[in-house]
Scaffold this motif. Structure first.
Motif, PDB file in Angstrom:
ATOM      1  N   GLN A  71      51.920  10.953  67.320  1.00 14.51           N
ATOM      2  CA  GLN A  71      50.712  11.686  67.682  1.00 14.51           C
ATOM      3  C   GLN A  71      50.026  12.259  66.443  1.00 14.51           C
ATOM      4  O   GLN A  71      48.799  12.194  66.320  1.00 14.51           O
ATOM      5  N   LEU A  72      50.811  12.807  65.526  1.00 16.13           N
ATOM      6  CA  LEU A  72      50.231  13.351  64.290  1.00 16.13           C
ATOM      7  C   LEU A  72      49.577  12.253  63.462  1.00 16.13           C
ATOM      8  O   LEU A  72      48.492  12.443  62.911  1.00 16.13           O
ATOM      9  N   ASN A  73      50.222  11.094  63.389  1.00 12.25           N
ATOM     10  CA  ASN A  73      49.664   9.974  62.628  1.00 12.25           C
ATOM     11  C   ASN A  73      48.349   9.472  63.224  1.00 12.25           C
ATOM     12  O   ASN A  73      47.509   8.933  62.517  1.00 12.25           O
ATOM     13  N   LYS A  74      48.161   9.664  64.532  1.00 11.43           N
ATOM     14  CA  LYS A  74      46.926   9.263  65.195  1.00 11.43           C
ATOM     15  C   LYS A  74      45.871  10.370  65.161  1.00 11.43           C
ATOM     16  O   LYS A  74      44.787  10.218  65.719  1.00 11.43           O
ATOM     17  N   GLY A  75      46.215  11.493  64.531  1.00 12.52           N
ATOM     18  CA  GLY A  75      45.278  12.609  64.449  1.00 12.52           C
ATOM     19  C   GLY A  75      45.209  13.429  65.728  1.00 12.52           C
ATOM     20  O   GLY A  75      44.241  14.154  65.947  1.00 12.52           O
TER      21      GLY A  75
END
Length: 93
Positions: A71-75
């Motif tokens: 989720q963090l990598n997808k912003g």
């Protein structure tokens, strides 16, 4: 969970079948899994219930961490400071 001892923790199904109670006791006392073989190949694993629950808890935590990182990598996440402000805003009158 303790590390496997190959000379003690791998048994053929026929031996386990004949002495199941002693193998359950062994797994419970040592906290090591017992690998059960059938026709010379691994077929099943006997685990202490408590060790199994701990393993499931760890797996769930790792899955949650992986989901969070994706989720963090997808912003899709929020910054630490934003999350902190939101939490503090909820507990202050």
């Amino acid at each position: 969970m303790q590390n496997l001892k190959f000379d003690q923790d791998i048994k053929p199904l026929s031996e386990v079948r004949n002495g199941m109670a002693s193998f359950i006791k062994q797994v419970h006392e040592t906290k090591r899994p017992l690998i059960i073989t059938q026709r010379g190949k691994s077929a099943a694993v006997l685990l202490d219930v408590h060790e199994y629950v701990l393993m499931q808890d760890k797996l769930e935590l790792l899955t949650d961490i992986r989901t969070s990182l994706n989720q963090l990598n997808k912003g899709e996440g929020v910054s630490h400071e934003t999350a902190r402000k939101k939490l503090l805003g909820r507990i202050k009158p």
